[in-house]
Enzyme design. Structure first.
Site, PDB file in Angstrom:
ATOM      1  N   LYS A 197     127.323  69.579  75.826  1.00  0.00           N
ATOM      2  CA  LYS A 197     128.642  69.857  75.245  1.00  0.00           C
ATOM      3  C   LYS A 197     128.546  70.706  73.987  1.00  0.00           C
ATOM      4  O   LYS A 197     129.265  71.681  73.830  1.00  0.00           O
ATOM      5  CB  LYS A 197     129.364  68.547  74.861  1.00  0.00           C
TER       6      LYS A 197
ATOM      7  N   ARG B 213     136.480  60.124  72.694  1.00  0.00           N
ATOM      8  CA  ARG B 213     135.439  59.399  73.411  1.00  0.00           C
ATOM      9  C   ARG B 213     135.968  58.087  73.965  1.00  0.00           C
ATOM     10  O   ARG B 213     135.216  57.365  74.619  1.00  0.00           O
ATOM     11  CB  ARG B 213     134.291  59.092  72.448  1.00  0.00           C
TER      12      ARG B 213
ATOM     13  N   ARG C  85     115.385  67.180  72.770  1.00  0.00           N
ATOM     14  CA  ARG C  85     116.342  67.786  71.821  1.00  0.00           C
ATOM     15  C   ARG C  85     115.771  67.761  70.410  1.00  0.00           C
ATOM     16  O   ARG C  85     115.223  66.781  69.955  1.00  0.00           O
ATOM     17  CB  ARG C  85     117.666  67.014  71.844  1.00  0.00           C
TER      18      ARG C  85
ATOM     19  N   ARG D 249     116.594  63.406  66.428  1.00  0.00           N
ATOM     20  CA  ARG D 249     117.599  62.500  65.861  1.00  0.00           C
ATOM     21  C   ARG D 249     117.220  61.053  66.109  1.00  0.00           C
ATOM     22  O   ARG D 249     116.719  60.730  67.180  1.00  0.00           O
ATOM     23  CB  ARG D 249     118.966  62.787  66.496  1.00  0.00           C
TER      24      ARG D 249
ATOM     25  N   ARG E  28     123.488  54.510  74.741  1.00  0.00           N
ATOM     26  CA  ARG E  28     124.553  55.516  74.633  1.00  0.00           C
ATOM     27  C   ARG E  28     125.094  55.883  76.014  1.00  0.00           C
ATOM     28  O   ARG E  28     126.278  56.130  76.176  1.00  0.00           O
ATOM     29  CB  ARG E  28     124.026  56.756  73.901  1.00  0.00           C
TER      30      ARG E  28
HETATM   31  P1  ADP Z   1     125.538  67.171  73.877  1.00  0.00           P
HETATM   32  O1  ADP Z   1     126.267  67.870  72.771  1.00  0.00           O
HETATM   33  O2  ADP Z   1     126.357  67.036  75.126  1.00  0.00           O
HETATM   34  O3  ADP Z   1     124.957  65.867  73.448  1.00  0.00           O
HETATM   35  P2  ADP Z   1     123.496  69.253  73.553  1.00  0.00           P
HETATM   36  O4  ADP Z   1     124.293  70.505  73.623  1.00  0.00           O
HETATM   37  O5  ADP Z   1     123.036  68.817  72.233  1.00  0.00           O
HETATM   38  O6  ADP Z   1     124.308  68.057  74.319  1.00  0.00           O
HETATM   39  O7  ADP Z   1     122.268  69.397  74.555  1.00  0.00           O
HETATM   40  C1  ADP Z   1     121.326  68.319  74.745  1.00  0.00           C
HETATM   41  C2  ADP Z   1     119.912  68.881  74.850  1.00  0.00           C
HETATM   42  O8  ADP Z   1     119.777  69.631  76.054  1.00  0.00           O
HETATM   43  C3  ADP Z   1     119.551  69.850  73.729  1.00  0.00           C
HETATM   44  O9  ADP Z   1     118.175  69.731  73.468  1.00  0.00           O
HETATM   45  C4  ADP Z   1     119.880  71.222  74.308  1.00  0.00           C
HETATM   46  O10 ADP Z   1     119.084  72.248  73.711  1.00  0.00           O
HETATM   47  C5  ADP Z   1     119.515  71.021  75.781  1.00  0.00           C
HETATM   48  N1  ADP Z   1     120.354  71.774  76.704  1.00  0.00           N
HETATM   49  C6  ADP Z   1     121.663  72.127  76.577  1.00  0.00           C
HETATM   50  N2  ADP Z   1     122.106  72.809  77.657  1.00  0.00           N
HETATM   51  C7  ADP Z   1     121.046  72.890  78.511  1.00  0.00           C
HETATM   52  C8  ADP Z   1     120.868  73.465  79.832  1.00  0.00           C
HETATM   53  N3  ADP Z   1     121.864  74.060  80.478  1.00  0.00           N
HETATM   54  N4  ADP Z   1     119.635  73.342  80.398  1.00  0.00           N
HETATM   55  C9  ADP Z   1     118.628  72.692  79.748  1.00  0.00           C
HETATM   56  N5  ADP Z   1     118.735  72.135  78.522  1.00  0.00           N
HETATM   57  C10 ADP Z   1     119.935  72.221  77.899  1.00  0.00           C
HETATM   58  P1  ADP Z   2     125.966  63.669  71.524  1.00  0.00           P
HETATM   59  O1  ADP Z   2     126.325  65.111  71.286  1.00  0.00           O
HETATM   60  O2  ADP Z   2     124.539  63.514  71.846  1.00  0.00           O
HETATM   61  O3  ADP Z   2     126.845  63.008  72.528  1.00  0.00           O
HETATM   62  P2  ADP Z   2     127.300  63.191  69.067  1.00  0.00           P
HETATM   63  O4  ADP Z   2     126.723  64.004  68.000  1.00  0.00           O
HETATM   64  O5  ADP Z   2     128.578  63.680  69.687  1.00  0.00           O
HETATM   65  O6  ADP Z   2     126.197  62.937  70.159  1.00  0.00           O
HETATM   66  O7  ADP Z   2     127.568  61.723  68.563  1.00  0.00           O
HETATM   67  C1  ADP Z   2     126.546  60.963  67.949  1.00  0.00           C
HETATM   68  C2  ADP Z   2     127.098  59.569  67.623  1.00  0.00           C
HETATM   69  O8  ADP Z   2     128.203  59.696  66.697  1.00  0.00           O
HETATM   70  C3  ADP Z   2     127.698  58.816  68.806  1.00  0.00           C
HETATM   71  O9  ADP Z   2     126.702  58.110  69.539  1.00  0.00           O
HETATM   72  C4  ADP Z   2     128.670  57.876  68.102  1.00  0.00           C
HETATM   73  O10 ADP Z   2     127.998  56.795  67.487  1.00  0.00           O
HETATM   74  C5  ADP Z   2     129.214  58.753  66.985  1.00  0.00           C
HETATM   75  N1  ADP Z   2     130.447  59.475  67.397  1.00  0.00           N
HETATM   76  C6  ADP Z   2     130.619  60.822  67.496  1.00  0.00           C
HETATM   77  N2  ADP Z   2     131.865  61.125  67.901  1.00  0.00           N
HETATM   78  C7  ADP Z   2     132.503  59.932  68.063  1.00  0.00           C
HETATM   79  C8  ADP Z   2     133.813  59.559  68.488  1.00  0.00           C
HETATM   80  N3  ADP Z   2     134.739  60.474  68.847  1.00  0.00           N
HETATM   81  N4  ADP Z   2     134.116  58.239  68.536  1.00  0.00           N
HETATM   82  C9  ADP Z   2     133.215  57.299  68.189  1.00  0.00           C
HETATM   83  N5  ADP Z   2     131.971  57.574  67.789  1.00  0.00           N
HETATM   84  C10 ADP Z   2     131.602  58.879  67.727  1.00  0.00           C
END
Ligand code: ADP
Ligand code: ADP
Ligand code: ZN
Length: 213
Positions: free
Chosen positions: A13, A88, A127, A160, A171
């Site tokens: 995302k 979320r 990541r 992280r 999660r």
């Molecule tokens: P989210 O915001 O949904 O948690 P991220 O954008 O941080 O996800 O992506 C999660 C991990 O996967 C990161 O290490 C990112 O660099 C990697 N990643 C993102 N898109 C792709 C893809 N299309 N193929 C492989 N790895 C990806």
């Molecule tokens: P990812 O991109 O890997 O899904 P985020 O950076 O979006 O992770 O979120 C990391 C953590 O921050 C979540 O696991 C949660 O604890 C908190 N968080 C982020 N956004 C929200 C939300 N909209 N509601 C509740 N908790 C949140």
């Protein structure tokens, strides 16, 4: 254009939201980034949020909704925005919906980046994040130019705390229970678009750009 990115933790995302923000000249708003900035600066909000984040739990809606509504009320959000990690929960989505409806407005697209659970643990363990500028890399799939260093700002990259496998499992459970119902919620509103998130980063983006136009 007002866009929501949906998907499991690690689905990509954030990666896609950054590209959408750049192409459409709208701000990228990540509640996770806002919480991490607060943790880094030692604010009260940051200390409260950290307790939940470290366990892989959601930060309570009471804390989350207000910071999001304040953020989207800012001047730079007038022309739209891309939300990454919010809503979320169904209550979060309802609050956002009502706030927009009061302005005669609504979400244009909810883009669901679909990645099966099997791929998620690999995505998360690889990541690496820059806590300084929010950039995200993957050790294998999307490596920085210089190992361990952010391309954009030169700061060190970290794994992280909440990306360790044990927390990732929690999660994912939380995602299926509390966040996945949003797919139905936005489907019913007629704004849901699903893309195959297992493709290459660039192909995922191409699919999203084709939807957004
Ligand atoms: P989210 O915001 O949904 O948690 P991220 O954008 O941080 O996800 O992506 C999660 C991990 O996967 C990161 O290490 C990112 O660099 C990697 N990643 C993102 N898109 C792709 C893809 N299309 N193929 C492989 N790895 C990806
Ligand atoms: P990812 O991109 O890997 O899904 P985020 O950076 O979006 O992770 O979120 C990391 C953590 O921050 C979540 O696991 C949660 O604890 C908190 N968080 C982020 N956004 C929200 C939300 N909209 N509601 C509740 N908790 C949140
Ligand atoms: Zn950086």
């Amino acid at each position: 254009m007002k866009i929501i990115m949906l998907g499991a933790p690690g689905a990509g995302k954030g990666t896609q939201a950054k590209m959408v923000a750049e192409k459409y000249h709208i701000p990228h708003i990540s509640t996770g980034d806002i919480f991490r900035a607060n943790i880094k600066n030692g604010t009260k909000l940051g200390m409260e949020a950290k307790e939940y984040m470290d366990k892989g739990l959601l930060v309570p809606d009471e804390l989350t909704v207000k910071i999001l509504l304040d953020r989207v009320a800012q001047e730079d959000c007038q022309g739209g925005y891309v939300l990454d990690g919010f809503p979320r929960t169904i209550p979060q989505a309802e609050v956002l919906d009502r706030a927009l409806a009061e302005l005669g407005d609504a979400i244009d697209y909810a883009v669901n980046v679909d990645v099966p659970d099997e791929n998620i643990v690999n995505r998360m363990s690889g990541r690496r994040a820059c806590l300084s500028c929010g950039a995200t890399y993957h050790m294998v799939h999307i490596p920085p130019k210089k190992e361990g260093v952010c391309d954009t700002c030169g700061q060190p990259l970290v794994l992280r705390d909440d990306d360790k496998p044990e927390t990732v499992k929690n999660r994912l459970g939380v995602y299926h229970e509390q966040t996945q119902p949003l797919i139905d919620f936005y489907e019913k509103k007629g704004v849901l678009k699903t893309v195959d998130g297992t493709q290459d980063m660039k192909d995922v983006f191409q699919a999203i750009a084709a939807i957004l136009g």
